[in-house]
Write an enzyme that holds these catalytic residues in place. Sequence first.
Site, PDB file in Angstrom:
ATOM      1  N   MET A  30      45.466 -20.579  79.349  1.00  0.00           N
ATOM      2  CA  MET A  30      44.700 -20.107  80.498  1.00  0.00           C
ATOM      3  C   MET A  30      45.656 -19.791  81.655  1.00  0.00           C
ATOM      4  SD  MET A  30      41.065 -22.021  80.379  1.00  0.00           S
ATOM      5  CE  MET A  30      41.548 -23.544  81.147  1.00  0.00           C
ATOM      6  N   ALA A  32      48.957 -20.052  84.382  1.00  0.00           N
ATOM      7  CA  ALA A  32      49.601 -21.060  85.243  1.00  0.00           C
ATOM      8  C   ALA A  32      50.562 -21.870  84.361  1.00  0.00           C
ATOM      9  CB  ALA A  32      48.569 -21.951  85.930  1.00  0.00           C
ATOM     10  N   LEU A  33      51.438 -21.140  83.713  1.00  0.00           N
ATOM     11  CA  LEU A  33      52.248 -21.707  82.633  1.00  0.00           C
ATOM     12  C   LEU A  33      53.289 -22.699  83.136  1.00  0.00           C
ATOM     13  CD1 LEU A  33      52.798 -18.428  80.583  1.00  0.00           C
ATOM     14  CD2 LEU A  33      50.989 -20.136  80.331  1.00  0.00           C
ATOM     15  N   HIS A  34      53.530 -23.709  82.322  1.00  0.00           N
ATOM     16  CA  HIS A  34      54.567 -24.705  82.621  1.00  0.00           C
ATOM     17  C   HIS A  34      55.385 -24.933  81.353  1.00  0.00           C
ATOM     18  CE1 HIS A  34      51.910 -27.378  80.491  1.00  0.00           C
ATOM     19  NE2 HIS A  34      50.936 -27.138  81.361  1.00  0.00           N
ATOM     20  N   HIS A  37      53.617 -25.199  77.958  1.00  0.00           N
ATOM     21  CA  HIS A  37      53.258 -23.930  77.298  1.00  0.00           C
ATOM     22  C   HIS A  37      54.507 -23.282  76.690  1.00  0.00           C
ATOM     23  CE1 HIS A  37      50.023 -24.034  80.536  1.00  0.00           C
ATOM     24  NE2 HIS A  37      49.318 -23.934  79.443  1.00  0.00           N
ATOM     25  N   LYS A 149      48.437 -32.753  74.429  1.00  0.00           N
ATOM     26  CA  LYS A 149      47.841 -33.333  75.645  1.00  0.00           C
ATOM     27  C   LYS A 149      46.319 -33.212  75.582  1.00  0.00           C
ATOM     28  CE  LYS A 149      47.850 -31.712  79.939  1.00  0.00           C
ATOM     29  NZ  LYS A 149      46.453 -31.907  80.372  1.00  0.00           N
ATOM     30  N   VAL A 176      54.604 -32.556  76.814  1.00  0.00           N
ATOM     31  CA  VAL A 176      55.841 -32.456  77.595  1.00  0.00           C
ATOM     32  C   VAL A 176      55.565 -33.155  78.930  1.00  0.00           C
ATOM     33  CG1 VAL A 176      57.533 -30.898  78.643  1.00  0.00           C
ATOM     34  CG2 VAL A 176      56.453 -30.290  76.467  1.00  0.00           C
ATOM     35  N   SER A 185      50.722 -30.264  83.321  1.00  0.00           N
ATOM     36  CA  SER A 185      49.401 -29.641  83.303  1.00  0.00           C
ATOM     37  C   SER A 185      49.385 -28.585  84.395  1.00  0.00           C
ATOM     38  CB  SER A 185      48.335 -30.703  83.614  1.00  0.00           C
ATOM     39  OG  SER A 185      47.134 -30.085  84.029  1.00  0.00           O
ATOM     40  N   ARG A 187      47.088 -28.088  86.239  1.00  0.00           N
ATOM     41  CA  ARG A 187      46.382 -28.675  87.380  1.00  0.00           C
ATOM     42  C   ARG A 187      47.316 -29.463  88.292  1.00  0.00           C
ATOM     43  NH1 ARG A 187      42.002 -28.709  83.550  1.00  0.00           N
ATOM     44  NH2 ARG A 187      40.147 -27.843  84.549  1.00  0.00           N
TER      45      ARG A 187
END
Length: 280
Positions: A30, A32-34, A37, A149, A176, A185, A187
């Site tokens: 969705m 807002a990659l970190h 991802h 997660k 991670v 996340s 969020r």
Amino acid sequence: MKTFSTSKELGDYISEQKKDGLTIGFVPTMGALHKGHLSLVQYSKQNCDVTVVSIFVNPTQFNDKGDLERYPRMPELDAKLLDDAGCDILFLPAVQEIYPEPDTRVFDFGQLDKVMEGAHRPGHFNGVAQVVSRLFDIVKPYRAFFGLKDFQQLAIVREMVRQLKFDIEIVAAPIVRDSDGLALSSRNMLLNDVQRKSAPLIAKTLFEAKEKANKIPVAYLKEWVINSINKDAELKVEYFDIVNAETLQSVNSWGDANEVFACIAVQVGKIRLIDNLRLV
Ligand code: PAF
């Protein structure tokens, strides 16, 4: 990296790749990659010839309108991260593309979605199953990669694949964490400084719980975890459960399942964080 916004163009391009004998790896997101991802992208690149990432904030899986509105969106930055990570194809569809008509399908996941996230977010997993099945129909991957997660989501996706008879291998990748233990996340970026300082207590408590597993009764450990986290004024445990990894149902004693997981959701102001850890 190629970017597509329509299913038709994406589907045509993927068919060409398949004709050349290439395998397709798929990472649905969705945005807002970190780094979590990006680790999925790396797993896909290691295990498949062509990696497709989708970014789609799926309205049908949000039971809370405020949560949907607050959900971070940064497609340009995400595209840059994916390009740098070596992703081959980005799929960025509009809502109309995924749902030309409202998706009225209702899935029956038995007890799997009656607990934890499913119990606290009514309709959430039905929406996840709708969008993931729709994306699978479009991308038709060989393997799809999901983060551990979202432990319950993974069980739901596996069940959906079984029910709809998708010939797709579902691959789970480890959580991670930041250097202070907080599970990555999208969020997390919504937390203010004070909340961000408190949030690592969630993971710290889970890791301490792992040390106590098998040594004290399950019910005592549950109480200890909830009290330890709620001591921090910024954190409020929404649920904490110790479950059989396969059925997701609560265990009463440590010998009740081969694999036992601790699963938690915590409200940090308006932000809801989840985490889990294998205890046994
Ligand atoms: O885990 C997520 O980001 C979402 O639930 C998913 C699997 C992309 C479906 O919208």
